[in-house]
Write an enzyme that holds these catalytic residues in place. Structure first.
Site, PDB file in Angstrom:
ATOM      1  CG  HIS A  41      67.619  64.622  23.849  1.00 22.04           C
ATOM      2  ND1 HIS A  41      68.726  65.394  24.049  1.00 22.04           N
ATOM      3  CD2 HIS A  41      68.077  63.465  23.330  1.00 22.04           C
ATOM      4  CE1 HIS A  41      69.807  64.738  23.677  1.00 22.04           C
ATOM      5  NE2 HIS A  41      69.435  63.569  23.229  1.00 22.04           N
ATOM      6  CG  HIS A  72      72.516  66.509  19.261  1.00 24.03           C
ATOM      7  ND1 HIS A  72      72.177  67.538  20.056  1.00 24.03           N
ATOM      8  CD2 HIS A  72      71.666  65.492  19.576  1.00 24.03           C
ATOM      9  CE1 HIS A  72      71.162  67.186  20.827  1.00 24.03           C
ATOM     10  NE2 HIS A  72      70.823  65.950  20.549  1.00 24.03           N
ATOM     11  CG  HIS A 122      75.256  66.646  24.794  1.00 22.74           C
ATOM     12  ND1 HIS A 122      75.131  67.038  23.485  1.00 22.74           N
ATOM     13  CD2 HIS A 122      74.023  66.788  25.364  1.00 22.74           C
ATOM     14  CE1 HIS A 122      73.877  67.432  23.265  1.00 22.74           C
ATOM     15  NE2 HIS A 122      73.180  67.277  24.404  1.00 22.74           N
ATOM     16  CD  GLU A 124      76.354  71.295  20.836  1.00 16.30           C
ATOM     17  OE1 GLU A 124      75.165  71.347  21.182  1.00 16.30           O
ATOM     18  OE2 GLU A 124      77.158  72.234  21.009  1.00 16.30           O
ATOM     19  CB  THR A 166      75.006  75.140  21.186  1.00 20.46           C
ATOM     20  OG1 THR A 166      74.466  73.838  21.327  1.00 20.46           O
ATOM     21  CG2 THR A 166      75.858  75.233  19.949  1.00 20.46           C
ATOM     22  CB  SER A 223      72.021  68.432  28.279  1.00 23.07           C
ATOM     23  OG  SER A 223      72.220  69.168  27.120  1.00 23.07           O
ATOM     24  CG  ASN A 224      67.781  72.218  25.738  1.00 17.73           C
ATOM     25  OD1 ASN A 224      66.784  72.877  25.932  1.00 17.73           O
ATOM     26  ND2 ASN A 224      67.778  71.143  24.957  1.00 17.73           N
ATOM     27  CB  SER A 274      63.885  68.366  22.300  1.00 16.29           C
ATOM     28  OG  SER A 274      65.233  68.489  21.976  1.00 16.29           O
TER      29      SER A 274
HETATM   30 FE1  SF4 Z   1      70.905  74.912  17.257  1.00 21.74          FE
HETATM   31 FE2  SF4 Z   1      70.788  76.408  19.393  1.00 21.74          FE
HETATM   32 FE3  SF4 Z   1      68.867  74.756  18.879  1.00 21.74          FE
HETATM   33 FE4  SF4 Z   1      71.177  73.809  19.636  1.00 21.74          FE
HETATM   34  S1  SF4 Z   1      69.815  75.074  20.821  1.00 21.74           S
HETATM   35  S2  SF4 Z   1      69.951  73.071  17.953  1.00 21.74           S
HETATM   36  S3  SF4 Z   1      72.504  75.257  18.685  1.00 21.74           S
HETATM   37  S4  SF4 Z   1      69.434  76.517  17.639  1.00 21.74           S
END
Ligand code: SF4
Length: 660
Positions: A41, A72, A122, A124, A166, A223-224, A274
């Site tokens: 992303h 994902h 999402h 994932e 995750t 999203s993260n 990302s």
């Molecule tokens: Fe893998 Fe964690 Fe990265 Fe997601 S955040 S791709 S689960 S290492």
């Protein structure tokens, strides 16, 4: 004093790094590789990957050859679909996500229900839900959980397995676990939040408590990154940006105000999973510049706009000045301290050209950075890749104008060949369009120069499909049109005998076949063309007549100077006595050869003084007789002969002389 602190955990996580590596290696090996959805992303990074041949598609049917499942993951049905389509599946699912797939699959085999805590839209979570064997639901908040409990009374009553996205917010997850346990009695909870996410969120939370502001770097759809921003926003002001340019454009004034509000300002930087390292570095550099000179003026803004253009990272397009050329490479200056090298094979798509043929010292050329080797301080570049992009523009123009493009067959691949155009564009030509016969070998045209028509261009996917056959057909049609335009009776050709029938032969006149009838092959009498020609012979022919509508050309191989009738007329006259050989017997007389190509008729009434009723009883084929030329019909090229006339002149001489 103003201070900038960058979080140690900012940027690519293990799973994203692994997916990017897999994609880059696959593209390097295959030229082009497809990813199901954007690999990461971050628009900058996606564009950089696209320049490397990593092309995102929305559906497996849009891919060719191989398709990458991103970090994902994807539902089981997608893997099945890829297999059905016969595509190679390159699985770059992050191991942490793959572990959740396994948990969901194994623990739902007994038919028990599964709850995923996460955003059901999402990718994932969509992927995880595709691995359940029983009922599966997703909730993103306490409210959604309450709603589920209210609306579905049977769900999770026997046994409920719970997993979590995750990158889910840790605090929210802690609260939700308590709620889940309250609602469901028989529950198995698997804490599947990834360690990288926990560490990143923990560090961001701690850092944001020490800072006056946090710059959170991440894509708009990440999203993260959005969660990081929310976590930081609980403690301080947050500037959310995708890259340095956006930070300056959208937050410049706020940053200036913040910096001038106090003497000691501390700004933290963190980034989503990302975000490539170079973007984090760039944001840091720009923040430092802003701190050095709080009066960020128009000149500074212009300088910032220029900055990203000279970045030494793989995939970046730069202007390079050639400073030296040798047999194996060109050395270039791209405006940074490292030396730039373009290896010979990256200078041109034509392997026959040496670097000196392609560039000279002082040339300013466009290149793409292919590799940065920090260890040796070298930057490697490619001019060929830029040429290929320009070649694509020409390809599109050629398609619009239906023009023929020239190129060389550079590879035989599954289902066809790759033709590299003179401008460096790679074009796939399916076997059916290669012009190679069905039972022929595609390898036969390898390294050959060909013309092709562009029949399909997909700019987004960088895919071009061509047809050598269509170009050949057009060239043949043009030759044929010219042939008919210039054809006239009497025109001479030297053509190859292509085929033979009992009634004549067909001669290739250069794309169009003409027919030489048996009687037009030679002045002499023949029963079959094979007596005078063979298939493959070169034959000198003259056009007798033609019909452009029916596409028919009648030819003759007879030359006027060899016309035996002319010779006969020069040498013989009525009244001459000649020795002739009987060549055929008919009910009304016998034909006898006077000279090769000229026969005369001895009518049945002119064979003997006696009345003859059956010619074959008096004359036989091959017999040589003496006869008088009684009539020459020049117009019809006919000669009448008479044995009887000689007998009459000879008085009582013996009947028809005969010599064998
Ligand atoms: Fe893998 Fe964690 Fe990265 Fe997601 S955040 S791709 S689960 S290492």
């Amino acid at each position: 004093m103003t201070e900038i602190v960058t979080a140690k955990t900012a940027g690519y996580c293990f799973g994203v790094r692994q997916a990017v590596d897999i994609a880059e290696k696959a593209a390097e090996k295959r030229g082009t590789v497809y990813t199901l959805g954007q690999l990461i992303h971050n628009n900058d990074a996606v564009e950089r990957l696209r320049e490397h041949g990593v092309i995102p598609v929305n559906d497996p049917t849009e891919a060719e050859g191989s398709i990458i499942i991103r970090s994902h993951g994807a539902p089981r049905s997608v893997y099945d679909r890829i297999a059905e389509l016969g595509l190679e599946c390159i699985d770059a699912t992050c191991p942490y996500v793959a572990r959740i797939h396994k948990l969901v699959d194994e623990h739902s085999r007994d038919g028990s229900d599964t709850l995923v805590v996460g955003d059901r839209k999402h990718p994932e979570v969509i992927g995880i839900m595709g691995f359940a064997n029983g009922e599966i639901r997703a909730v993103d908040s306490g409210e959604e959980l309450d709603e589920l409990v209210k609306s579905d009374k049977t769900f999770g009553t026997k046994l409920l397995n719970v997993v979590v996205q995750t990158t889910f917010d840790m605090c929210k997850w802690t609260d939700l676990q308590k709620k889940i346990k309250k609602h469901y009695t028989n529950v198995k909870i698997f804490d599947t939040i990834c360690r990288a996410t926990i560490e990143r969120q923990t560090e961001a939370a701690a850092l944001s408590q020490q800072c006056d502001a946090m710059v959170v770097i991440g894509g708009a759809h990440s999203s993260n990154s959005a969660k990081l921003a929310r976590i930081c926003a609980e403690s301080c002001r947050v500037f959310f940006t995708e890259n340095a340019g956006q930070l300056v454009r959208e937050h410049k004034d706020s940053l200036k105000r913040l910096l001038s509000s106090a003497n000691d300002v501390k700004i933290g930087i963190t980034a989503g999973a990302s975000t490539p390292a170079y973007i984090i570095k760039e944001v840091h550099n720009i923040m430092s510049e802003i701190i050095k000179d709080e009066a960020v003026d128009a000149e500074f803004m212009a300088a910032i706009d220029q900055m990203p253009r000279v970045r030494a990272y793989a995939g970046n397009r730069v202007k390079a000045t050639v400073v030296a050329v040798n047999k194996t490479e060109a050395v270039v200056d791209i405006g940074i301290k490292q030396s730039g090298y373009i290896p010979a094979e990256e200078l041109s798509a034509n392997p026959n050209l040496s670097p000196e043929d392609v560039v000279k010292v002082g040339d300013v050329i466009d290149c793409i950075v292919t590799k940065v080797n920090d260890a040796d301080g070298f930057v490697y570049l490619s001019k060929k890749q830029v040429d290929a992009q320009a070649g694509m523009e020409k390809i599109i123009k050629a398609k619009d104008e239906n023009a023929t493009v020239n190129g060389t067959v550079t590879a035989v691949v599954k289902g066809g060949v790759i033709v590299t155009s003179e401008d460096g564009a790679r074009v796939f030509v399916p076997a059916s369009q290669s012009g190679v016969p069905r039972n022929g070998k595609l390898e036969d045209i390898l390294k050959k120069e060909v013309g092709f028509k562009v029949i399909e261009v997909n700019e987004g996917r960088g895919r071009v499909v061509g047809s050598i056959k269509a170009a050949d057909r057009e060239a043949t049609d043009a030759v044929k049109a010219k042939f008919w335009e210039e054809l006239e009776v009497g025109k001479k050709f030297v053509g190859e005998v292509k085929s033979m029938e009992s009634y004549g032969v067909f001669v290739d006149l250069g794309g169009v076949d003409g027919m030489v009838h048996l009687t037009e092959l030679t002045w002499n009498r023949v029963k079959h063309p094979k007596e005078v020609v063979s298939v493959g012979d070169k034959l000198e022919v003259t056009v007798k007549s033609f019909d452009p509508e029916k596409k028919r050309v009648s030819l003759t191989a007879k030359k006027p100077e060899d016309n035996p009738w002319t010779k006969f007329m020069n040498e013989f006259a009525e009244g001459d006595v000649v020795k002739v050989q009987v060549v055929s017997i008919t009910p009304f007389g016998a034909f006898a050869q006077i000279i090769p190509g000229v026969d005369g008729l001895i009518h049945i009434s002119q064979i003997s003084l006696e009345r003859v009723t059956d010619v074959s009883k008096v004359l036989s084929v091959g017999q040589i007789v003496e006869a008088k030329i009684t009539e020459i019909d020049e117009e019809k090229s006919r000669v009448s002969l008479s044995i009887k006339a000689l007998l009459e002149e000879g008085g009582d001489e013996e009947e028809a002389p005969a010599e064998e």
